[in-house]
Design an enzyme around this catalytic site. Structure first.
Site, PDB file in Angstrom:
ATOM      1  N   LEU A  45     -24.316 -15.758  42.527  1.00  0.00           N
ATOM      2  CA  LEU A  45     -22.999 -16.040  41.955  1.00  0.00           C
ATOM      3  C   LEU A  45     -22.066 -14.910  42.363  1.00  0.00           C
ATOM      4  O   LEU A  45     -22.449 -13.736  42.289  1.00  0.00           O
ATOM      5  CB  LEU A  45     -23.099 -16.095  40.417  1.00  0.00           C
ATOM      6  N   ASP A  77      -7.385 -16.731  28.003  1.00  0.00           N
ATOM      7  CA  ASP A  77      -6.243 -16.441  27.136  1.00  0.00           C
ATOM      8  C   ASP A  77      -6.578 -16.730  25.672  1.00  0.00           C
ATOM      9  O   ASP A  77      -7.421 -17.576  25.380  1.00  0.00           O
ATOM     10  CB  ASP A  77      -5.042 -17.287  27.599  1.00  0.00           C
ATOM     11  N   HIS A 122     -10.025  -8.637  22.500  1.00  0.00           N
ATOM     12  CA  HIS A 122     -10.386  -8.342  23.888  1.00  0.00           C
ATOM     13  C   HIS A 122     -11.870  -7.957  23.988  1.00  0.00           C
ATOM     14  O   HIS A 122     -12.561  -8.351  24.921  1.00  0.00           O
ATOM     15  CB  HIS A 122      -9.501  -7.230  24.460  1.00  0.00           C
TER      16      HIS A 122
HETATM   17  C1  IPE Z   1      -2.349 -14.514  31.567  1.00  0.00           C
HETATM   18  O1  IPE Z   1      -2.259 -14.428  30.180  1.00  0.00           O
HETATM   19  C2  IPE Z   1      -3.039 -13.333  32.118  1.00  0.00           C
HETATM   20  C3  IPE Z   1      -4.416 -13.110  31.702  1.00  0.00           C
HETATM   21  C4  IPE Z   1      -5.176 -13.878  30.953  1.00  0.00           C
HETATM   22  C5  IPE Z   1      -4.983 -11.918  32.215  1.00  0.00           C
HETATM   23  P1  IPE Z   1      -0.936 -13.952  29.440  1.00  0.00           P
HETATM   24  O2  IPE Z   1      -1.218 -14.052  27.990  1.00  0.00           O
HETATM   25  O3  IPE Z   1      -0.518 -12.620  29.949  1.00  0.00           O
HETATM   26  O4  IPE Z   1       0.114 -15.041  29.935  1.00  0.00           O
HETATM   27  P2  IPE Z   1       1.539 -15.457  29.338  1.00  0.00           P
HETATM   28  O5  IPE Z   1       2.339 -14.201  29.184  1.00  0.00           O
HETATM   29  O6  IPE Z   1       1.298 -16.114  28.019  1.00  0.00           O
HETATM   30  O7  IPE Z   1       2.095 -16.412  30.346  1.00  0.00           O
HETATM   31  C1  IPE Z   2      -5.740 -12.685  27.236  1.00  0.00           C
HETATM   32  O1  IPE Z   2      -5.518 -12.732  25.877  1.00  0.00           O
HETATM   33  C2  IPE Z   2      -6.178 -11.331  27.705  1.00  0.00           C
HETATM   34  C3  IPE Z   2      -5.166 -10.594  28.487  1.00  0.00           C
HETATM   35  C4  IPE Z   2      -4.024 -11.046  28.894  1.00  0.00           C
HETATM   36  C5  IPE Z   2      -5.511  -9.225  28.825  1.00  0.00           C
HETATM   37  P1  IPE Z   2      -4.129 -12.360  25.256  1.00  0.00           P
HETATM   38  O2  IPE Z   2      -4.115 -10.899  24.952  1.00  0.00           O
HETATM   39  O3  IPE Z   2      -3.011 -12.815  26.122  1.00  0.00           O
HETATM   40  O4  IPE Z   2      -4.145 -13.181  23.918  1.00  0.00           O
HETATM   41  P2  IPE Z   2      -2.932 -13.938  23.229  1.00  0.00           P
HETATM   42  O5  IPE Z   2      -2.353 -14.865  24.259  1.00  0.00           O
HETATM   43  O6  IPE Z   2      -1.953 -12.894  22.818  1.00  0.00           O
HETATM   44  O7  IPE Z   2      -3.555 -14.650  22.085  1.00  0.00           O
HETATM   45 MG    MG Z   3      -1.918 -14.524  26.219  1.00  0.00          MG
END
Ligand code: IPE
Ligand code: IPE
Ligand code: MG
Length: 267
Positions: free
Chosen positions: A138, A27, A44
């Site tokens: 792995l 995240d 990403h």
């Molecule tokens: C969780 O992250 C899902 C992934 C990293 C794929 P999110 O950014 O979607 O989670 P919330 O919405 O903050 O809980």
């Molecule tokens: C995690 O990073 C990746 C996915 C959920 C696909 P985020 O896109 O949730 O990044 P933040 O949380 O907005 O910084």
């Molecule tokens: Mg996120």
């Protein structure tokens, strides 16, 4: 159907100082990009490079299973253009990375409800899984359109169809083999980057006795030093699985893992 790994609620798993299985919620990509005035997708893209580093690190440290949450069942709620760019990035990563995984002895598996992906992406997924199926250094699992609740419900449905005769008497051991990660031991270490301290519908069943590590580091900045810090934090934990510290010192275990009670017994 039987799983070859222990269930943490039935027996005390066999674990060592190096986690066998690390599960990560990657995240913070969006915030990493925003901080640099870049579009979210740039975060990403950078995140894919971090994945490469994390795989290398698991190989170097002898970690056998790495599971990465890439797209949750709820991430479809994001703006359509971000979802579509994420799908393109996933497809591109599959095309570009598979030969490297193959060369390094990594088996790739994708878990989640794949039926929602377009046919081309599904074909890429299956081809990548087939190509790496013989590797065993792995196991890299990517959770895509995955949700912990979805997983439990799909497992119940399949179990119920295959074992209607046990209705009302299904046990944890009956269900576990139908979960989408039944090929792996339960995670020893769970890491979430990006500062949030929640599970966000990741591996709900499998995290029953996993050690949690939260870090504010955004995923694109999660380097091998940060990974080692998480492992070091794991190594300081006392994993009791319901027992007392004293029992761990004396090595004396009480009764075996909890028995499954038939439904009538709980009434
Ligand atoms: C969780 O992250 C899902 C992934 C990293 C794929 P999110 O950014 O979607 O989670 P919330 O919405 O903050 O809980
Ligand atoms: C995690 O990073 C990746 C996915 C959920 C696909 P985020 O896109 O949730 O990044 P933040 O949380 O907005 O910084
Ligand atoms: Mg996120």
């Amino acid at each position: 159907m039987a799983s070859s790994f222990e269930s943490s609620t039935k027996t005390i798993p066999d674990f060592g100082s190096v986690p066998r299985h690390v599960a990560i919620i990657m995240d913070g990509n969006g915030r990493w990009a925003k901080k640099r005035l870049l579009p979210r997708i740039a975060g990403h893209s950078r995140g894919v490079e971090t994945v490469r580093g994390a795989v290398r690190h698991c190989l170097a440290r002898g970690i056998g299973y790495l599971t990465l949450f890439a797209f949750s069942s709820e991430n479809w709620r994001r703006p359509a253009d971000e979802v579509s760019l994420l799908m393109q990035l996933f497809a591109r990563a599959l095309m570009q990375e598979v030969s490297r995984l193959e060369a390094n002895g990594v088996r790739l598996r994708i878990v989640g409800d794949l039926s929602r992906f377009d046919a081309e992406l599904q074909a890429l997924i299956h081809a990548a899984e087939r190509k790496t199926a013989a590797n065993d250094k792995l196991t890299l699992t990517i959770a895509a359109n995955y949700g912990g609740r979805w997983d439990i419900v799909q497992a119940i449905n399949r179990m119920a169809v295959e074992h209607p005769e046990k209705q009302g008497r299904w046990t944890e051991d009956d269900l576990a083999p139908y979960l989408s990660m039944s090929y792996a031991p339960e995670p020893d270490l769970f890491i979430r980057t990006g500062g949030e301290e929640r599970i966000s519908n990741f591996l709900l069943w499998q995290l029953a006795y996993t050690e949690f590590h939260f870090t504010g580091t955004y995923w694109p900045e999660f380097d091998s030093a940060a990974f080692d810090q998480a492992i070091a934090s794991y190594q300081k934990r006392e994993r009791r699985f319901g027992r007392t510290s004293e029992q761990l010192l004396t090595g004396e275990d009480g009764a075996a893992g909890g028995e499954d009670f038939p439904a009538e017994a709980n009434a």
